[in-house]
Design a protein around this motif. Structure first.
Motif, PDB file in Angstrom:
ATOM      1  N   LEU A 207     -18.460 -13.706  20.342  1.00 30.93           N
ATOM      2  CA  LEU A 207     -18.440 -12.650  21.369  1.00 30.93           C
ATOM      3  C   LEU A 207     -17.280 -11.682  21.127  1.00 30.93           C
ATOM      4  O   LEU A 207     -17.424 -10.467  21.290  1.00 30.93           O
ATOM      5  CB  LEU A 207     -18.330 -13.279  22.767  1.00 30.93           C
ATOM      6  N   ILE A 208     -16.125 -12.208  20.720  1.00 32.36           N
ATOM      7  CA  ILE A 208     -14.975 -11.344  20.433  1.00 32.36           C
ATOM      8  C   ILE A 208     -15.182 -10.609  19.100  1.00 32.36           C
ATOM      9  O   ILE A 208     -14.878  -9.414  18.983  1.00 32.36           O
ATOM     10  CB  ILE A 208     -13.656 -12.157  20.391  1.00 32.36           C
ATOM     11  N   PHE A 210     -17.969  -9.703  17.783  1.00 28.27           N
ATOM     12  CA  PHE A 210     -18.956  -8.637  18.018  1.00 28.27           C
ATOM     13  C   PHE A 210     -18.259  -7.398  18.588  1.00 28.27           C
ATOM     14  O   PHE A 210     -18.509  -6.272  18.130  1.00 28.27           O
ATOM     15  CB  PHE A 210     -20.037  -9.157  18.979  1.00 28.27           C
ATOM     16  N   ALA A 211     -17.378  -7.619  19.554  1.00 27.64           N
ATOM     17  CA  ALA A 211     -16.677  -6.484  20.165  1.00 27.64           C
ATOM     18  C   ALA A 211     -15.777  -5.782  19.144  1.00 27.64           C
ATOM     19  O   ALA A 211     -15.808  -4.558  19.022  1.00 27.64           O
ATOM     20  CB  ALA A 211     -15.852  -6.963  21.361  1.00 27.64           C
ATOM     21  N   LEU A 212     -14.991  -6.569  18.398  1.00 29.82           N
ATOM     22  CA  LEU A 212     -14.009  -5.958  17.492  1.00 29.82           C
ATOM     23  C   LEU A 212     -14.652  -5.318  16.262  1.00 29.82           C
ATOM     24  O   LEU A 212     -14.277  -4.220  15.849  1.00 29.82           O
ATOM     25  CB  LEU A 212     -12.982  -7.001  17.049  1.00 29.82           C
ATOM     26  N   TYR A 214     -17.999  -4.562  15.685  1.00 32.71           N
ATOM     27  CA  TYR A 214     -19.154  -3.671  15.841  1.00 32.71           C
ATOM     28  C   TYR A 214     -18.970  -2.609  16.927  1.00 32.71           C
ATOM     29  O   TYR A 214     -19.495  -1.506  16.797  1.00 32.71           O
ATOM     30  CB  TYR A 214     -20.405  -4.483  16.195  1.00 32.71           C
ATOM     31  N   LEU A 215     -18.289  -2.974  18.013  1.00 34.86           N
ATOM     32  CA  LEU A 215     -18.288  -2.084  19.176  1.00 34.86           C
ATOM     33  C   LEU A 215     -17.072  -1.182  19.284  1.00 34.86           C
ATOM     34  O   LEU A 215     -17.197  -0.030  19.711  1.00 34.86           O
ATOM     35  CB  LEU A 215     -18.420  -2.913  20.466  1.00 34.86           C
ATOM     36  N   VAL A 216     -15.888  -1.709  18.932  1.00 39.21           N
ATOM     37  CA  VAL A 216     -14.666  -0.908  19.060  1.00 39.21           C
ATOM     38  C   VAL A 216     -14.722   0.258  18.083  1.00 39.21           C
ATOM     39  O   VAL A 216     -14.940   0.055  16.892  1.00 39.21           O
ATOM     40  CB  VAL A 216     -13.414  -1.782  18.807  1.00 39.21           C
TER      41      VAL A 216
ATOM     42  N   ALA B  27     -20.875   1.561  23.415  1.00 40.01           N
ATOM     43  CA  ALA B  27     -20.393   1.784  22.051  1.00 40.01           C
ATOM     44  C   ALA B  27     -21.328   2.688  21.261  1.00 40.01           C
ATOM     45  O   ALA B  27     -20.876   3.411  20.366  1.00 40.01           O
ATOM     46  CB  ALA B  27     -20.230   0.450  21.333  1.00 40.01           C
ATOM     47  N   SER B  41     -13.362   1.547  23.911  1.00 36.37           N
ATOM     48  CA  SER B  41     -12.871   0.408  23.121  1.00 36.37           C
ATOM     49  C   SER B  41     -12.220  -0.644  24.017  1.00 36.37           C
ATOM     50  O   SER B  41     -12.445  -1.843  23.849  1.00 36.37           O
ATOM     51  CB  SER B  41     -11.856   0.888  22.073  1.00 36.37           C
TER      52      SER B  41
END
Lengths: 217, 91
Positions: A207-208, A210-212, A214-216, B27, B41
């Motif tokens: 979950l983390i 994915f955020a770091l 792909y999303l950030v 995003a 972010s």
């Protein structure tokens, strides 16, 4: 190891609800054993360091990270996350089925979790292959170096979790053949909770990631 | 020890999926200003740590576990989350 080789620990309750009813360990119960939590918390600290390192590297090479992140597929990350979450749900429900001796339901749910996990692993390999095909390799830049290392370490954890899951399925198959009404031993119960806790840990790390990754932006 | 009903777990899963899709939509949206990009972010990172807490509390059953174990996982989320978000904001 067969299910029959499990040894109940003398003096321990066979069911955790016995523990709760008896009130002996109320407020001190942990899912599984202390050992698995020492392992999980140690691994969480290691991944925590990786996450902080990624954020620090991103701060140093912001433009590279922003441009490279646009090259990875958000849809792939979303699909991976949905597979991991669904696998976690299946395992949580399977543990519940095992505790209520619904063996067939537990086996079906464990198989569902295994399929989701296997789909995650296969999809991850295809995702890597696509990136490499388009010229994005671990040697390309800092972002892709960390992308391949972090997703690679996580994939190793997923593969280990799949082996544990397959063994758990085998254990449940053996439990299914026991005489009806015979309770799980404390040892069996802890093994099941250990396996489930490990899988959920692998899920929460993703979950983390994915955020770091792909999303950030 | 565990809930005999599957509904709380299914509800947790639905919440996790909803938060995941919200993060993905945020995003995937093309922001123009650097302030908006930083804000997105931070939001997706916070949502990721919230999802970690939901998984630990619901699927890992920490809700009913020893308080010290819950505190350790919460502390991990707060410490790692704060450091990561600090670096994101400083970038």
């Amino acid at each position: 190891m067969s299910a029959t080789s499990f040894k109940p620990v003398p003096g321990e309750a066979a069911f955790d609800h016995d523990i709760e009813q008896g009130g002996q360990l109320r407020g001190r119960w942990i899912p599984g054993e202390v050992g698995i939590w020492v392992f999980i918390l140690t691994d969480m600290c290691t991944f925590g360091f990786f996450f902080c390192s990624f954020a620090f590297e991103r701060k140093l090479h912001l433009q590279t990270f922003t441009q490279s992140r646009d090259r990875v597929s958000l849809g792939s990350g979303l699909l991976n996350t949905l597979l991991m979450l669904t696998a976690s749900l299946c395992i949580a429900l399977a543990v519940r089925s095992i505790r209520t001796a619904k063996w067939q339901s537990a086996k079906t749910l464990l198989a569902g979790a295994g399929l989701c996990g296997a789909a995650f692993a296969i999809h991850k390999i295809f995702e890597w292959q696509t990136l490499v095909h388009h010229g994005f390799k671990p040697t390309t830049n800092h972002y892709f170096q960390l992308f391949f290392i972090l997703t690679g370490i996580h994939l190793v954890h997923v593969l280990i979790a799949l082996v544990v899951l397959a063994y758990l399925w085998r254990v449940v198959s053996r439990l299914e053949k026991r005489p009806a009404g015979r309770p799980l031993t404390a040892y069996q119960n802890r093994f099941i909770e250990n396996a489930a806790s490990y899988w959920h840990f692998v899920d929460l790390v993703w979950l983390i990631l994915f955020a770091l990754l792909y999303l950030v932006k | 020890m565990s809930s005999t009903r599957p509904q709380p777990m299914i509800f947790a899963w639905a919440t996790l999926v909803a938060l995941t899709i919200v993060s993905w939509l945020l995003a995937d949206h093309h922001q123009v200003s650097s302030g908006a990009i930083k804000l997105v972010s931070v939001i997706v990172t916070v949502l990721a740590f919230v999802k970690v807490l939901i998984v630990s509390q619901s699927f890992m059953e920490l809700r009913r576990a020893a308080p010290v174990l819950q505190l350790v996982v919460l502390a991990w989320c707060l410490i790692v989350g704060t450091i990561v978000i600090s670096f994101l904001l400083a970038a």
